[in-house]
Design an enzyme around this catalytic site. Structure first.
Site, mmCIF file in Angstrom:
data_model
loop_
_atom_site.group_PDB
_atom_site.id
_atom_site.type_symbol
_atom_site.label_atom_id
_atom_site.label_comp_id
_atom_site.label_asym_id
_atom_site.label_seq_id
_atom_site.Cartn_x
_atom_site.Cartn_y
_atom_site.Cartn_z
ATOM 1 N N THR A 185 -1.112 124.572 61.381
ATOM 2 C CA THR A 185 -0.860 123.149 61.597
ATOM 3 C C THR A 185 -0.222 122.619 60.322
ATOM 4 O O THR A 185 -0.648 122.969 59.229
ATOM 5 C CB THR A 185 -2.150 122.344 61.832
ATOM 6 O OG1 THR A 185 -2.918 122.370 60.630
ATOM 7 C CG2 THR A 185 -2.957 122.905 62.957
ATOM 8 N N GLU A 330 -5.421 122.914 67.062
ATOM 9 C CA GLU A 330 -6.817 123.366 66.912
ATOM 10 C C GLU A 330 -7.533 123.488 68.250
ATOM 11 O O GLU A 330 -8.642 124.000 68.320
ATOM 12 C CB GLU A 330 -7.595 122.368 66.044
ATOM 13 C CG GLU A 330 -7.211 122.367 64.586
ATOM 14 C CD GLU A 330 -6.057 121.411 64.275
ATOM 15 O OE1 GLU A 330 -5.240 121.140 65.179
ATOM 16 O OE2 GLU A 330 -5.969 120.954 63.129
ATOM 17 N N LYS A 439 -5.641 98.522 58.317
ATOM 18 C CA LYS A 439 -6.896 97.785 58.133
ATOM 19 C C LYS A 439 -6.582 96.383 57.641
ATOM 20 O O LYS A 439 -6.231 96.185 56.490
ATOM 21 C CB LYS A 439 -7.811 98.534 57.173
ATOM 22 C CG LYS A 439 -8.228 99.846 57.818
ATOM 23 C CD LYS A 439 -9.162 100.687 56.983
ATOM 24 C CE LYS A 439 -9.544 101.917 57.792
ATOM 25 N NZ LYS A 439 -9.362 103.181 57.096
ATOM 26 N N TRP A 444 -9.376 96.849 62.496
ATOM 27 C CA TRP A 444 -8.346 97.877 62.634
ATOM 28 C C TRP A 444 -7.250 97.445 63.609
ATOM 29 O O TRP A 444 -7.533 96.938 64.692
ATOM 30 C CB TRP A 444 -8.972 99.182 63.161
ATOM 31 C CG TRP A 444 -9.816 99.895 62.159
ATOM 32 C CD1 TRP A 444 -10.217 99.431 60.925
ATOM 33 C CD2 TRP A 444 -10.390 101.198 62.295
ATOM 34 N NE1 TRP A 444 -10.997 100.371 60.294
ATOM 35 C CE2 TRP A 444 -11.123 101.459 61.112
ATOM 36 C CE3 TRP A 444 -10.363 102.175 63.292
ATOM 37 C CZ2 TRP A 444 -11.819 102.662 60.913
ATOM 38 C CZ3 TRP A 444 -11.051 103.357 63.086
ATOM 39 C CH2 TRP A 444 -11.770 103.592 61.906
HETATM 40 P P1 AMP Z 1 -0.290 119.232 66.768
HETATM 41 O O1 AMP Z 1 -1.479 120.025 66.424
HETATM 42 O O2 AMP Z 1 0.857 119.443 65.844
HETATM 43 O O3 AMP Z 1 0.077 119.372 68.203
HETATM 44 O O4 AMP Z 1 -0.661 117.708 66.568
HETATM 45 C C1 AMP Z 1 -1.775 117.150 67.185
HETATM 46 C C2 AMP Z 1 -1.741 115.657 67.041
HETATM 47 O O5 AMP Z 1 -0.653 115.098 67.767
HETATM 48 C C3 AMP Z 1 -2.948 114.972 67.609
HETATM 49 O O6 AMP Z 1 -4.046 115.016 66.743
HETATM 50 C C4 AMP Z 1 -2.427 113.567 67.841
HETATM 51 O O7 AMP Z 1 -2.432 112.816 66.655
HETATM 52 C C5 AMP Z 1 -0.995 113.816 68.244
HETATM 53 N N1 AMP Z 1 -0.860 113.774 69.704
HETATM 54 C C6 AMP Z 1 -0.797 114.813 70.552
HETATM 55 N N2 AMP Z 1 -0.629 114.380 71.816
HETATM 56 C C7 AMP Z 1 -0.610 113.041 71.778
HETATM 57 C C8 AMP Z 1 -0.478 111.990 72.751
HETATM 58 N N3 AMP Z 1 -0.310 112.250 74.039
HETATM 59 N N4 AMP Z 1 -0.516 110.726 72.317
HETATM 60 C C9 AMP Z 1 -0.677 110.425 71.014
HETATM 61 N N5 AMP Z 1 -0.786 111.350 70.051
HETATM 62 C C10 AMP Z 1 -0.764 112.647 70.421
#
Ligand code: AMP
Length: 542
Positions: A185, A330, A439, A444
């Site tokens: 990640t 994850e 904030k 928030w």
């Molecule tokens: P990744 O591991 O690179 O896929 O990133 C995961 C992160 O992407 C999550 O923790 C969210 O912050 C964001 N994310 C994934 N899907 C969505 C969604 N449908 N809406 C908003 N944020 C998302």
């Protein structure tokens, strides 16, 4: 008393065996990196994966070895995954959009020994290889005819290499908790963290993903994963699709609107998956050139929040159901998907869109809760937002080399770093990343909520909201917009559009227009870069 059922370890090789036995001639169609369309089927994919496993073993690779891939979605990349897993090694997908220094760091951390690489990325790998001491061999995913000159160690054309095997090989058997795959990640702070999937988690995740309220895939589906295999475990699609016997259509290197439209229509795709950016490009293409999507039933959209206008366009203009999904590297990666429960079945119009804008609810196998900073569970009232925490059999319990241990608590809850609320029917809505939430006066403000509404303005192409320091309120929102080509909205236009759609105290204190908003390698808005850019900016209210 113990149950008297068989030990049948959940190994990924069983997935491709099943596909080849029960759906042998189901097609796997790809746009090749060399250009032409390529057609094969599950029986042939399995046969060639067996050859890969046989060759890997012969050359001394096996249990626990990390084998990297840097490749687009094609039949060859799929074969590599199964070949690597079938000999007990670990596929490690590399995201070519990362900076070269980051890639070198990741490859060294994982100690990749072998790399399968697409022609596209050869120059990048030629520059990287000398910096990765563990790397012994590079296999270029092409044939002899297209193989370029290269000085890479032990470089060989994939199709030539495969000729050295007959596929007379039996998949290795081992404990189902053995590592199968790896994906880093790209955190915005600190070094990237390695997520390690097991055979068991991959198989369970695929069983979970195909359910009707999840991806809803069956043997009659025709699935086009545009999300690359190198993003977040490829959303598990390389396993889910063969497991169901669905036809697999893969885009290779081309993900622009015209190319995606061509695949959707010519290959009669029924189900597809990608991040919102891809869908914005497709919709722009359709707006400019016309066209219909007669076969498309379902569009799975995740990775970042899906703007309402995208959901609206697919459902109300093109007749395809949008399934808004949330997940993380994850989590293998599926966390929640937005199917419609009976409780919401009677909704129409804007009320329905408001539900579909949420990220939905978890399938069996994902537990979820929202807590405050003291880890107290918050009510599911659809308003109170806090830290989103998850656990389940396909959720990480640690990172590789125990990085980021503080994100996992004693009861295995993983702190996602997302901020969300959950409504009484279980629908979760992401309101921010924990570090992006604004904030203001102790309360928030959700940056994502404002962004989603702002991009609904017809003259706004993209929007990002960041918190800037404010003498009275601590932080106040600044809205950064990219104008749509040929349009010229003003600050007042955009604020007027937001008026009445968000709480008064959420109103951005200022709106600025930029040519471009910075993105991460995964296509997400890079808030850290944006905050740096506007560090000295003084809000008119300050
Ligand atoms: P990744 O591991 O690179 O896929 O990133 C995961 C992160 O992407 C999550 O923790 C969210 O912050 C964001 N994310 C994934 N899907 C969505 C969604 N449908 N809406 C908003 N944020 C998302």
């Amino acid at each position: 008393m113990r149950g008297l059922m068989q030990d049948w370890p959940l190994l990924c090789s069983k997935v491709i065996d099943h596909a080849a036995n029960e759906h042998p001639l189901r097609e796997v169609v790809s746009r090749s990196v060399e250009g032409p369309m390529h057609r094969t089927n599950y029986r042939e994919v399995r046969q060639r994966a067996l050859k890969i496993a046989q060759l890997l073993e012969r050359e001394g690779y096996g249990l626990g070895d990390r084998i990297a891939t840097m490749a687009w979605n094609t039949w060859r990349h799929l074969e590599c995954w199964y070949g690597i897993m079938g000999v007990g090694a670990i596929y490690h997908t590399l995201n070519p959009r990362l900076f070269p220094e980051q890639l070198a760091w990741i490859m060294n951390d994982a100690e990749d020994k072998l790399l399968f690489v697409d022609l596209t990325f050869l120059p990048l790998i030629e520059a990287l290889a000398p910096k990765v001491a563990s790397l012994k061999k590079v296999i270029v995913l092409t044939d002899a005819e297209h193989m370029p000159e290269t000085k890479l160690p032990g470089a060989v054309a994939y199709e030539e290499w495969l000729k050295g095997a007959d596929g007379d090989f039996v998949w290795k058997e081992f404990d189902e908790n053995t590592a199968a795959g790896m994906c880093y990640t790209s955190g915005t702070t600190g070094n990237p963290k390695g997520v390690v999937y097991s055979h068991r988690s991959n198989v369970l995740h695929s069983m979970i993903a195909q359910a009707p309220d999840a991806m809803n895939i069956s043997s009659s589906s025709r699935m086009l994963p545009i999300v690359p295999l190198f993003h977040a475990n490829g959303w598990g699609i390389a396993l889910t699709t063969p497991m169901t016997g669905a036809t697999l259509v893969m885009p290779g290197p081309k993900m622009d609107g015209a190319s995606v439209y061509q695949l959707l229509t010519e290959e009669r795709v029924t189900c597809t998956a990608a991040v919102p950016t891809v869908w914005l490009m497709l919709l722009q293409h359709l707006e400019a050139h016309g066209g219909e999507l007669p076969d498309l039933e379902r569009v799975i959209i995740g990775g970042s929040a899906c703007p309402r206008r995208v959901i609206d366009a697919f459902q109300n203009r093109y007749g395809a159901q949008v399934v808004h999904a949330w997940g993380m590297t994850e989590m293998s990666p599926l966390g929640t998907l937005c199917a419609i429960k009976p409780e919401y079945a009677d909704l129409t119009g804007d009320e329905l869109l408001a539900v579909e804008e949420t990220q939905g609810f978890p399938p069996f196998g994902v537990e979820m809760k929202v807590t405050d900073d003291e880890n107290r569970t918050l009510p599911r009232d659809g308003k109170t937002f806090g830290r989103l925490k998850v656990r389940g059999p396909a959720v990480a319990k640690a990172y590789y080399k125990d990085q980021g241990a503080e994100l996992f608590d004693d009861e295995r809850w993983f702190d996602t770093g997302d901020v969300a609320h959950i409504d009484p029917h279980g629908y979760m809505k992401i309101t921010d990343r924990a570090k992006d939430v604004i904030k203001s006066g102790g309360e928030w403000i959700s940056s994502i909520e404002i962004e989603n509404i702002a991009v609904g303005h017809p003259d706004v192409a993209e929007a990002a909201v960041i918190g800037l320091s404010h003498p009275k309120w601590d932080e106040r929102p600044l809205l950064v917009c990219v104008r749509r080509e040929g349009r010229d909205p003003t600050k007042e236009d955009v604020l007027g559009y937001l008026d009445g759609k968000i709480a008064k105290w959420w109103m951005p204190d200022d709106v600025v227009f930029v040519d471009e908003i910075p993105h991460t390698a995964a296509g997400k808005i890079r808030k850290t870069a944006l905050r740096d850019e506007f560090r000295g900016y003084v809000l008119p209210t300050a």
